[in-house]
Write a protein that holds these residues in place. Structure first.
Motif, PDB file in Angstrom:
ATOM      1  N   LYS A  22       0.835  -1.206   0.000  1.00 51.59           N
ATOM      2  CA  LYS A  22       0.000   0.000   0.000  1.00 51.59           C
ATOM      3  C   LYS A  22       0.871   1.258   0.000  1.00 51.59           C
ATOM      4  CE  LYS A  22      -0.994   0.076   4.966  1.00 51.59           C
ATOM      5  NZ  LYS A  22      -2.042   0.020   5.977  1.00 51.59           N
ATOM      6  N   GLU A  23       2.102   1.152   0.518  1.00 53.97           N
ATOM      7  CA  GLU A  23       3.027   2.284   0.460  1.00 53.97           C
ATOM      8  C   GLU A  23       3.345   2.658  -0.985  1.00 53.97           C
ATOM      9  OE1 GLU A  23       3.346   0.522   4.456  1.00 53.97           O
ATOM     10  OE2 GLU A  23       3.465  -0.350   2.467  1.00 53.97           O
ATOM     11  N   ASP A  24       3.436   1.654  -1.858  1.00 55.79           N
ATOM     12  CA  ASP A  24       3.715   1.916  -3.271  1.00 55.79           C
ATOM     13  C   ASP A  24       2.627   2.781  -3.898  1.00 55.79           C
ATOM     14  OD1 ASP A  24       6.037   0.430  -3.157  1.00 55.79           O
ATOM     15  OD2 ASP A  24       5.119  -1.387  -3.975  1.00 55.79           O
ATOM     16  N   LEU A  25       1.397   2.608  -3.446  1.00 52.16           N
ATOM     17  CA  LEU A  25       0.282   3.414  -3.946  1.00 52.16           C
ATOM     18  C   LEU A  25       0.521   4.892  -3.662  1.00 52.16           C
ATOM     19  CD1 LEU A  25      -2.613   3.578  -5.111  1.00 52.16           C
ATOM     20  CD2 LEU A  25      -3.444   3.194  -2.787  1.00 52.16           C
ATOM     21  N   VAL A  26       1.018   5.198  -2.465  1.00 58.25           N
ATOM     22  CA  VAL A  26       1.266   6.588  -2.075  1.00 58.25           C
ATOM     23  C   VAL A  26       2.358   7.215  -2.940  1.00 58.25           C
ATOM     24  CG1 VAL A  26       2.057   8.073  -0.180  1.00 58.25           C
ATOM     25  CG2 VAL A  26       0.524   6.153   0.298  1.00 58.25           C
ATOM     26  N   PHE A  27       3.343   6.419  -3.325  1.00 61.03           N
ATOM     27  CA  PHE A  27       4.495   6.957  -4.058  1.00 61.03           C
ATOM     28  C   PHE A  27       4.414   6.769  -5.569  1.00 61.03           C
ATOM     29  CE2 PHE A  27       6.075   6.429   0.258  1.00 61.03           C
ATOM     30  CZ  PHE A  27       6.592   7.698   0.468  1.00 61.03           C
ATOM     31  N   GLU A  28       3.310   6.284  -6.062  1.00 63.64           N
ATOM     32  CA  GLU A  28       3.169   6.051  -7.500  1.00 63.64           C
ATOM     33  C   GLU A  28       3.495   7.305  -8.312  1.00 63.64           C
ATOM     34  OE1 GLU A  28       2.531   4.173 -11.097  1.00 63.64           O
ATOM     35  OE2 GLU A  28       2.806   3.300  -9.115  1.00 63.64           O
ATOM     36  N   TRP A  29       3.039   8.454  -7.835  1.00 65.13           N
ATOM     37  CA  TRP A  29       3.250   9.703  -8.571  1.00 65.13           C
ATOM     38  C   TRP A  29       4.733  10.069  -8.669  1.00 65.13           C
ATOM     39  CZ3 TRP A  29       5.513  14.064  -6.467  1.00 65.13           C
ATOM     40  CH2 TRP A  29       5.722  14.037  -5.086  1.00 65.13           C
ATOM     41  N   GLN A  30       5.555   9.534  -7.791  1.00 69.13           N
ATOM     42  CA  GLN A  30       6.975   9.882  -7.790  1.00 69.13           C
ATOM     43  C   GLN A  30       7.822   9.001  -8.699  1.00 69.13           C
ATOM     44  OE1 GLN A  30       8.586  10.000  -3.846  1.00 69.13           O
ATOM     45  NE2 GLN A  30       7.692  11.976  -3.390  1.00 69.13           N
ATOM     46  N   LYS A  31       7.230   7.961  -9.265  1.00 74.03           N
ATOM     47  CA  LYS A  31       8.012   7.025 -10.076  1.00 74.03           C
ATOM     48  C   LYS A  31       8.812   7.717 -11.172  1.00 74.03           C
ATOM     49  CE  LYS A  31       6.127   2.394 -10.111  1.00 74.03           C
ATOM     50  NZ  LYS A  31       5.300   1.444 -10.843  1.00 74.03           N
ATOM     51  N   GLU A  32       8.177   8.615 -11.848  1.00 76.30           N
ATOM     52  CA  GLU A  32       8.817   9.289 -12.979  1.00 76.30           C
ATOM     53  C   GLU A  32       9.477  10.605 -12.592  1.00 76.30           C
ATOM     54  OE1 GLU A  32       9.103   7.696 -15.863  1.00 76.30           O
ATOM     55  OE2 GLU A  32       8.017   6.064 -14.884  1.00 76.30           O
TER      56      GLU A  32
END
Length: 166
Positions: free
Chosen positions: A28-38
């Motif tokens: 669920k932490e990955d969901l929070v940081f999805e916008w930071q991938k790029e």
């Protein structure tokens, strides 16, 4: 709070299964940081597009300054995310990891921009580190103020103060 929120609580309103969730996100932490991938590649591209006459610190600062514009697009959402990151230890740790990735990417890009002879790695790391510290300090002040202050103004002030240091 974030820690007590279950995957079931996240997927139920979306009408998707846990299995579908885990096809896209490991945690669920990955969901929070999805916008930071790029974000790291975007910051590198932003640094490379800065005018050649700018000093290295100005180029890095202005690249990071572009993030404030994104925050101003939806300040309430940005503040809620900031508060979530500050209040949740696992998210704060992940945020530090992301910032390290950004610093490494910007350092490499600054060396490439300036040339290896003109910009030794240590110097590039210090310049990027100063700019990142100023950026983070501005975000922290914005958070402490409850998101009421104009973030762009705080960022400008932070970069100006960092630039004044010997």
């Amino acid at each position: 709070g974030f820690a007590s929120t279950t995957i079931e609580q996240i997927v139920a309103p979306l009408g998707i299964s846990k299995r579908t969730f885990f096809r896209y996100f490991d945690t669920k932490e990955d969901l929070v940081f999805e916008w930071q991938k790029e974000m790291a590649p975007a910051l590198v591209e932003g640094l490379h597009s800065r005018p050649g006459h700018e000093t290295p610190f100005t180029a890095v600062s202005q690249t990071l300054f572009s993030l404030a514009a994104r925050t101003n697009e939806n300040p309430d959402l940005a503040f809620a995310l900031m508060r979530l990151l500050k209040e949740t230890a696992t998210l704060a740790g992940r945020e530090m990891e992301r910032r390290t990735v950004w610093e490494q990417a910007l350092t490499a890009a600054l060396i490439e921009r300036e040339g290896h002879a003109a910009m030794p790695r240590l110097k590039a790391r210090i310049i990027v580190g100063m700019a990142m510290t100023a950026w983070i300090a501005a975000l922290d002040e914005w958070n402490i103020d409850g998101g009421k202050a104009e973030l762009r103004t705080l960022v400008e002030q932070a970069f100006s103060l960092a630039k004044e240091q010997p």
